[in-house]
Write an enzyme that holds these catalytic residues in place. Structure first.
Site, PDB file in Angstrom:
ATOM      1  N   SER A  68       0.837  -1.214   0.000  1.00  0.00           N
ATOM      2  CA  SER A  68       0.000   0.000   0.000  1.00  0.00           C
ATOM      3  C   SER A  68       0.867   1.258   0.000  1.00  0.00           C
ATOM      4  CB  SER A  68      -0.956   0.006   1.198  1.00  0.00           C
ATOM      5  OG  SER A  68      -0.241   0.027   2.412  1.00  0.00           O
ATOM      6  N   HIS A  69       2.157   1.117   0.294  1.00  0.00           N
ATOM      7  CA  HIS A  69       3.051   2.280   0.317  1.00  0.00           C
ATOM      8  C   HIS A  69       4.337   2.049  -0.462  1.00  0.00           C
ATOM      9  CE1 HIS A  69       0.053   3.239   3.281  1.00  0.00           C
ATOM     10  NE2 HIS A  69       0.359   4.505   3.066  1.00  0.00           N
ATOM     11  N   HIS A 101       3.727  13.477   4.554  1.00  0.00           N
ATOM     12  CA  HIS A 101       4.130  12.072   4.730  1.00  0.00           C
ATOM     13  C   HIS A 101       3.166  11.214   3.938  1.00  0.00           C
ATOM     14  CE1 HIS A 101       5.609   8.412   6.560  1.00  0.00           C
ATOM     15  NE2 HIS A 101       6.459   9.086   7.307  1.00  0.00           N
ATOM     16  N   LEU A 109       5.315   4.050   7.823  1.00  0.00           N
ATOM     17  CA  LEU A 109       6.014   4.712   8.935  1.00  0.00           C
ATOM     18  C   LEU A 109       7.173   3.880   9.484  1.00  0.00           C
ATOM     19  CD1 LEU A 109       5.724   7.392  10.418  1.00  0.00           C
ATOM     20  CD2 LEU A 109       4.094   6.311  11.965  1.00  0.00           C
ATOM     21  N   HIS A 119      -5.973   3.794   4.142  1.00  0.00           N
ATOM     22  CA  HIS A 119      -6.627   4.361   2.955  1.00  0.00           C
ATOM     23  C   HIS A 119      -6.045   3.724   1.690  1.00  0.00           C
ATOM     24  CE1 HIS A 119      -7.989   7.619   0.210  1.00  0.00           C
ATOM     25  NE2 HIS A 119      -8.967   7.716   1.085  1.00  0.00           N
ATOM     26  N   ASP A 121      -4.970   0.730   1.264  1.00  0.00           N
ATOM     27  CA  ASP A 121      -5.533  -0.606   1.020  1.00  0.00           C
ATOM     28  C   ASP A 121      -6.959  -0.520   0.493  1.00  0.00           C
ATOM     29  OD1 ASP A 121      -3.400  -2.386   1.536  1.00  0.00           O
ATOM     30  OD2 ASP A 121      -3.613  -2.018   3.691  1.00  0.00           O
ATOM     31  N   HIS A 137     -13.827   2.602  20.378  1.00  0.00           N
ATOM     32  CA  HIS A 137     -13.362   3.780  21.145  1.00  0.00           C
ATOM     33  C   HIS A 137     -11.857   3.721  21.414  1.00  0.00           C
ATOM     34  CE1 HIS A 137     -14.180   0.701  24.190  1.00  0.00           C
ATOM     35  NE2 HIS A 137     -13.314   1.342  24.973  1.00  0.00           N
ATOM     36  N   ARG A 195       3.536 -15.615  14.645  1.00  0.00           N
ATOM     37  CA  ARG A 195       3.894 -14.452  13.819  1.00  0.00           C
ATOM     38  C   ARG A 195       3.977 -13.199  14.665  1.00  0.00           C
ATOM     39  NH1 ARG A 195       0.083 -11.929   8.972  1.00  0.00           N
ATOM     40  NH2 ARG A 195       1.207  -9.944   8.786  1.00  0.00           N
ATOM     41  N   LEU A 196       5.161 -12.635  14.696  1.00  0.00           N
ATOM     42  CA  LEU A 196       5.342 -11.329  15.338  1.00  0.00           C
ATOM     43  C   LEU A 196       5.083 -10.253  14.295  1.00  0.00           C
ATOM     44  CD1 LEU A 196       8.788 -11.553  17.153  1.00  0.00           C
ATOM     45  CD2 LEU A 196       6.578 -11.191  18.257  1.00  0.00           C
ATOM     46  N   ASP A 243       7.408  -9.857  11.083  1.00  0.00           N
ATOM     47  CA  ASP A 243       7.894 -11.142  10.535  1.00  0.00           C
ATOM     48  C   ASP A 243       7.594 -11.258   9.040  1.00  0.00           C
ATOM     49  OD1 ASP A 243       8.939 -12.024  12.892  1.00  0.00           O
ATOM     50  OD2 ASP A 243       7.381 -13.527  13.312  1.00  0.00           O
TER      51      ASP A 243
HETATM   52  P1  NDP Z   1      -1.442  -3.863   8.846  1.00  0.00           P
HETATM   53  O1  NDP Z   1      -2.762  -3.989   9.536  1.00  0.00           O
HETATM   54  O2  NDP Z   1      -1.227  -4.628   7.612  1.00  0.00           O
HETATM   55  O3  NDP Z   1      -0.280  -4.281   9.846  1.00  0.00           O
HETATM   56  C1  NDP Z   1      -0.100  -3.600  11.043  1.00  0.00           C
HETATM   57  C2  NDP Z   1       1.017  -4.227  11.864  1.00  0.00           C
HETATM   58  O4  NDP Z   1       0.579  -5.473  12.378  1.00  0.00           O
HETATM   59  C3  NDP Z   1       2.262  -4.511  11.056  1.00  0.00           C
HETATM   60  O5  NDP Z   1       3.382  -4.261  11.865  1.00  0.00           O
HETATM   61  C4  NDP Z   1       2.120  -5.989  10.697  1.00  0.00           C
HETATM   62  O6  NDP Z   1       3.365  -6.643  10.519  1.00  0.00           O
HETATM   63  C5  NDP Z   1       1.421  -6.519  11.915  1.00  0.00           C
HETATM   64  N1  NDP Z   1       0.542  -7.647  11.639  1.00  0.00           N
HETATM   65  C6  NDP Z   1      -0.381  -7.758  10.662  1.00  0.00           C
HETATM   66  N2  NDP Z   1      -1.016  -8.932  10.755  1.00  0.00           N
HETATM   67  C7  NDP Z   1      -0.482  -9.583  11.823  1.00  0.00           C
HETATM   68  C8  NDP Z   1      -0.726 -10.848  12.436  1.00  0.00           C
HETATM   69  N3  NDP Z   1      -1.652 -11.676  11.973  1.00  0.00           N
HETATM   70  N4  NDP Z   1       0.030 -11.185  13.505  1.00  0.00           N
HETATM   71  C9  NDP Z   1       0.978 -10.348  13.977  1.00  0.00           C
HETATM   72  N5  NDP Z   1       1.250  -9.134  13.444  1.00  0.00           N
HETATM   73  C10 NDP Z   1       0.514  -8.763  12.373  1.00  0.00           C
HETATM   74  O7  NDP Z   1      -1.080  -2.319   8.578  1.00  0.00           O
HETATM   75  P2  NDP Z   1      -2.065  -1.106   8.329  1.00  0.00           P
HETATM   76  O8  NDP Z   1      -2.982  -1.512   7.247  1.00  0.00           O
HETATM   77  O9  NDP Z   1      -2.636  -0.650   9.596  1.00  0.00           O
HETATM   78  O10 NDP Z   1      -1.042   0.000   7.785  1.00  0.00           O
HETATM   79  C11 NDP Z   1      -0.383  -0.201   6.537  1.00  0.00           C
HETATM   80  C12 NDP Z   1       0.641   0.859   6.305  1.00  0.00           C
HETATM   81  O11 NDP Z   1       0.014   2.089   5.995  1.00  0.00           O
HETATM   82  C13 NDP Z   1       1.584   1.163   7.461  1.00  0.00           C
HETATM   83  O12 NDP Z   1       2.904   1.031   6.984  1.00  0.00           O
HETATM   84  C14 NDP Z   1       1.299   2.608   7.821  1.00  0.00           C
HETATM   85  O13 NDP Z   1       2.426   3.352   8.257  1.00  0.00           O
HETATM   86  C15 NDP Z   1       0.804   3.132   6.503  1.00  0.00           C
HETATM   87  N6  NDP Z   1       0.012   4.355   6.684  1.00  0.00           N
HETATM   88  C16 NDP Z   1       0.598   5.549   6.427  1.00  0.00           C
HETATM   89  C17 NDP Z   1      -0.093   6.722   6.652  1.00  0.00           C
HETATM   90  C18 NDP Z   1       0.557   8.051   6.464  1.00  0.00           C
HETATM   91  O14 NDP Z   1      -0.078   9.057   6.756  1.00  0.00           O
HETATM   92  N7  NDP Z   1       1.780   8.134   5.991  1.00  0.00           N
HETATM   93  C19 NDP Z   1      -1.486   6.705   7.102  1.00  0.00           C
HETATM   94  C20 NDP Z   1      -1.985   5.387   7.370  1.00  0.00           C
HETATM   95  C21 NDP Z   1      -1.253   4.241   7.149  1.00  0.00           C
HETATM   96  P3  NDP Z   1       3.914  -6.969   9.001  1.00  0.00           P
HETATM   97  O15 NDP Z   1       4.258  -5.629   8.432  1.00  0.00           O
HETATM   98  O16 NDP Z   1       5.077  -7.865   9.195  1.00  0.00           O
HETATM   99  O17 NDP Z   1       2.762  -7.607   8.282  1.00  0.00           O
HETATM  100  O1  PYC Z   2      -2.828   4.671   3.564  1.00  0.00           O
HETATM  101  O2  PYC Z   2      -4.058   5.838   4.950  1.00  0.00           O
HETATM  102  C1  PYC Z   2      -3.116   5.732   4.163  1.00  0.00           C
HETATM  103  C2  PYC Z   2      -2.270   6.914   3.911  1.00  0.00           C
HETATM  104  C3  PYC Z   2      -2.543   8.215   4.159  1.00  0.00           C
HETATM  105  C4  PYC Z   2      -1.448   8.946   3.764  1.00  0.00           C
HETATM  106  C5  PYC Z   2      -0.522   8.087   3.273  1.00  0.00           C
HETATM  107  N1  PYC Z   2      -1.041   6.840   3.397  1.00  0.00           N
END
Ligand code: NDP
Ligand code: PYC
Length: 341
Positions: free
Chosen positions: A53-54, A126, A130, A192, A194, A236, A309-310, A313
């Site tokens: 997604s990024h 940004h 992250l 967003h 995704d 919440h 799974r951490l 990982d």
């Molecule tokens: P995910 O829900 O895919 O993952 C969140 C975290 O949980 C990750 O560290 C992931 O590790 C871990 N994880 C996921 N599934 C499991 C599992 N089953 N067991 C253990 N750990 C798990 O991420 P999001 O969709 O919440 O976010 C995706 C990306 O979007 C992030 O990189 C975030 O920074 C970015 N983002 C950026 C924004 C911006 O403003 N710049 C705004 C919003 C999001 P792993 O990575 O190893 O899967």
């Molecule tokens: O995926 O939510 C997101 C996002 C917002 C800004 C950059 N990525």
């Protein structure tokens, strides 16, 4: 391995080749060489780690934003040493990652001498994952936490209209025998990015991610993107964390809240104009055993109770797999090559 090899319908590039291609795109669209390098590495590493997604998915958005004049691709960040444990950066309407890069040596020196240091970035954009901002600190034996706010698209729990951004939180800590412990998560139920990917693929989302323009629950990503909104994760609880991100990343840094900027006069603008906060801690100042041994023990116990799974990982598995090269489908590679022309 050669820089690029081809298979039916896809090509495999080395990390260097992908960084060089992305760097060319940034340069072609007017960024300084410093900004081009930092953003290209960030984006290529996200692709390498399977953070799709990024990864390269974001390149058209970077380009349309640069073309719109919304962000300064040649901004020179201004770093201010304001206190023994506090660094401020005015990103000068540029990207947050070059601002972090400019302030990093001072931030690390302060964290090592004071035991803790804060970096407050404002006037910044940004558009990335992250974790690349925090993981390198853990490789240096430091603990790091970062938050960044984005753009209004999340309905606070109990409200009926969007206000918060998707507001991720990333954390990194060293551990003795293995990769650092890193998590990076949006405080919305889904990022967003995704939702955009699901819309493009014509897939439905799991229930509970968002609402349509009438505030009704929907699994249709297009309905969320076209006038609808996302929900916080965990009701919440996620909503409170998202509020905290607004306070730390915007109020504390001097940046915009997610609802405070208006990009409507810049068609094509996609990058949130907000702020970012980092907190870096030197665990060698703490009492007790070596921190990295303690975090290793925690991981050992987690595995002992059946955890497979951490967080992090999956990324590291993808990173190891990408040592053979990063595979892009033909259409994506052609799109990137066109953006570089
Ligand atoms: P995910 O829900 O895919 O993952 C969140 C975290 O949980 C990750 O560290 C992931 O590790 C871990 N994880 C996921 N599934 C499991 C599992 N089953 N067991 C253990 N750990 C798990 O991420 P999001 O969709 O919440 O976010 C995706 C990306 O979007 C992030 O990189 C975030 O920074 C970015 N983002 C950026 C924004 C911006 O403003 N710049 C705004 C919003 C999001 P792993 O990575 O190893 O899967
Ligand atoms: O995926 O939510 C997101 C996002 C917002 C800004 C950059 N990525």
């Amino acid at each position: 391995m050669s820089a690029q090899s081809e298979h039916a319908g896809s090509s495999t590039l080395s990390l260097d080749a992908l960084v060089n291609l992305l760097e060319k795109i940034f340069l072609r669209h007017g960024t300084s060489p410093e900004v081009a390098r930092v953003l290209a590495e960030n984006c290529a590493c996200a692709e390498r780690d399977g953070a799709h997604s990024h990864g390269v998915f974001r390149m058209p958005g970077y380009v349309s934003t640069l073309k719109s004049g919304w962000v300064s691709g040649r901004a020179v960040p201004v770093v201010e040493d304001v206190a023994s444990g506090f660094v401020r950066v005015d990103a000068a309407n540029g990207f947050a990652q070059p601002a972090l890069a400019a302030a990093r040596p001072l931030l690390v020196a302060k964290a090592r001498s004071a035991g803790i240091a804060v970096l407050a970035i404002r006037n910044s954009h940004h558009f990335a994952a992250l974790w690349p901002d925090v993981e390198p600190f853990a490789y240096e034996g430091l603990v790091a936490l970062s938050v960044v706010n984005s753009m209004t698209c999340v309905v606070p729990h109990g409200a009926d209209r969007p206000l918060f951004g998707t507001n991720p939180i990333a954390f990194a800590a060293p551990r003795a025998d293995g990769e650092p412990i890193v998590f990076d998560l949006a405080t919305s139920a889904i990022a967003h990015g995704d939702v955009q990917i699901a819309a493009r693929k014509g897939e439905l989302l799991p229930p509970g991610m968002g609402v349509d323009s009438l505030g009704q629950p929907t699994r249709d990503p297009k309905a969320i993107l076209e006038g609808g909104a996302l929900l916080p994760f965990g009701g919440h609880k996620g909503s409170a964390l998202s509020m905290m991100v607004e306070l730390l990343a915007a109020a504390l840094t001097g940046g915009n809240f997610s609802f405070e900027f208006d990009w409507s006069n810049h068609p094509g603008a996609k990058t949130p104009w907000t702020g970012q906060l980092l907190i870096v801690i030197d665990p060698s100042k703490a009492a007790g055993q070596d921190f990295a041994q303690r975090s290793q023990e925690l991981v050992r116990q987690m595995h002992g109770v059946g955890l497979r799974r951490l967080p992090g990982d999956r990324r590291h598995r993808e990173r190891a797999r990408s040592a053979e090269g990063i595979t892009l489908d033909e259409q994506t590679l052609a799109q990137l090559q066109a953006l570089a022309q």
